[in-house]
Design a protein around this motif. Structure first.
Motif, PDB file in Angstrom:
ATOM      1  N   GLN A  52     -22.240  34.166  11.506  1.00 13.59           N
ATOM      2  CA  GLN A  52     -23.134  33.375  10.661  1.00 13.59           C
ATOM      3  C   GLN A  52     -23.154  33.882   9.229  1.00 13.59           C
ATOM      4  O   GLN A  52     -23.126  33.097   8.280  1.00 13.59           O
ATOM      5  CB  GLN A  52     -24.559  33.357  11.241  1.00 13.59           C
ATOM      6  CG  GLN A  52     -25.503  32.423  10.517  1.00 13.59           C
ATOM      7  CD  GLN A  52     -25.105  30.961  10.659  1.00 13.59           C
ATOM      8  OE1 GLN A  52     -24.803  30.517  11.752  1.00 13.59           O
ATOM      9  NE2 GLN A  52     -25.089  30.238   9.563  1.00 13.59           N
ATOM     10  N   ASP A  53     -23.185  35.206   9.053  1.00 18.42           N
ATOM     11  CA  ASP A  53     -23.223  35.789   7.709  1.00 18.42           C
ATOM     12  C   ASP A  53     -21.966  35.407   6.930  1.00 18.42           C
ATOM     13  O   ASP A  53     -22.040  35.019   5.766  1.00 18.42           O
ATOM     14  CB  ASP A  53     -23.363  37.310   7.804  1.00 18.42           C
ATOM     15  CG  ASP A  53     -23.461  37.951   6.440  1.00 18.42           C
ATOM     16  OD1 ASP A  53     -24.317  37.517   5.648  1.00 18.42           O
ATOM     17  OD2 ASP A  53     -22.675  38.876   6.167  1.00 18.42           O
ATOM     18  N   ALA A  55     -19.959  32.804   7.506  1.00 18.67           N
ATOM     19  CA  ALA A  55     -19.998  31.353   7.283  1.00 18.67           C
ATOM     20  C   ALA A  55     -20.939  30.995   6.132  1.00 18.67           C
ATOM     21  O   ALA A  55     -20.632  30.107   5.333  1.00 18.67           O
ATOM     22  CB  ALA A  55     -20.421  30.633   8.557  1.00 18.67           C
ATOM     23  N   ASP A  56     -22.054  31.696   6.006  1.00 16.58           N
ATOM     24  CA  ASP A  56     -23.010  31.427   4.932  1.00 16.58           C
ATOM     25  C   ASP A  56     -22.448  31.776   3.557  1.00 16.58           C
ATOM     26  O   ASP A  56     -22.864  31.201   2.550  1.00 16.58           O
ATOM     27  CB  ASP A  56     -24.309  32.198   5.150  1.00 16.58           C
ATOM     28  CG  ASP A  56     -25.140  31.644   6.295  1.00 16.58           C
ATOM     29  OD1 ASP A  56     -24.900  30.481   6.703  1.00 16.58           O
ATOM     30  OD2 ASP A  56     -26.025  32.377   6.775  1.00 16.58           O
ATOM     31  N   ARG A  57     -21.495  32.713   3.505  1.00 18.00           N
ATOM     32  CA  ARG A  57     -20.935  33.148   2.222  1.00 18.00           C
ATOM     33  C   ARG A  57     -19.712  32.338   1.795  1.00 18.00           C
ATOM     34  O   ARG A  57     -19.234  32.501   0.683  1.00 18.00           O
ATOM     35  CB  ARG A  57     -20.557  34.628   2.288  1.00 18.00           C
ATOM     36  CG  ARG A  57     -21.774  35.534   2.403  1.00 18.00           C
ATOM     37  CD  ARG A  57     -21.399  36.999   2.424  1.00 18.00           C
ATOM     38  NE  ARG A  57     -20.753  37.296   3.710  1.00 18.00           N
ATOM     39  CZ  ARG A  57     -19.677  38.074   3.849  1.00 18.00           C
ATOM     40  NH1 ARG A  57     -19.118  38.637   2.822  1.00 18.00           N
ATOM     41  NH2 ARG A  57     -19.165  38.300   5.040  1.00 18.00           N
ATOM     42  N   GLU A  59     -17.381  29.647   0.222  1.00 11.58           N
ATOM     43  CA  GLU A  59     -17.489  28.711  -0.902  1.00 11.58           C
ATOM     44  C   GLU A  59     -16.634  27.481  -0.651  1.00 11.58           C
ATOM     45  O   GLU A  59     -16.860  26.428  -1.236  1.00 11.58           O
ATOM     46  CB  GLU A  59     -17.040  29.396  -2.197  1.00 11.58           C
ATOM     47  CG  GLU A  59     -17.923  30.538  -2.622  1.00 11.58           C
ATOM     48  CD  GLU A  59     -19.251  30.079  -3.168  1.00 11.58           C
ATOM     49  OE1 GLU A  59     -19.324  28.975  -3.723  1.00 11.58           O
ATOM     50  OE2 GLU A  59     -20.223  30.831  -3.049  1.00 11.58           O
TER      51      GLU A  59
END
Length: 70
Positions: A52-53, A55-57, A59
């Motif tokens: 998740q971390d 995927a959240d970063r 761009e």
């Protein structure tokens, strides 16, 4: 992964850096008239976006496949 050396405009790939499990990254400097950006082009051979971390970063996301390959 000849497509990667084409994107990076290199004859051979530099050493990859582990990003997270099953994902490696290659440094890529993008230079334009207005700015220079250090980016990390991440690659995986598995169908994943990591955790998740990671995927959240993200761009951007590009899918590459060879239609001739089964």
């Amino acid at each position: 992964m000849h497509f990667l050396s084409d994107i990076l405009e290199l004859d051979s790939l530099p050493e990859s850096k582990p990003v997270i499990e099953k994902i490696v990254g290659y440094s890529w400097e993008i230079e334009t008239k207005y700015y220079t950006a250090e980016t990390l082009l991440c690659v995986t051979k598995h169908r994943t976006i990591g955790d998740q971390d990671f995927a959240d970063r993200l761009e951007g996301f590009v899918v590459y496949f060879d239609a001739e390959e089964v």
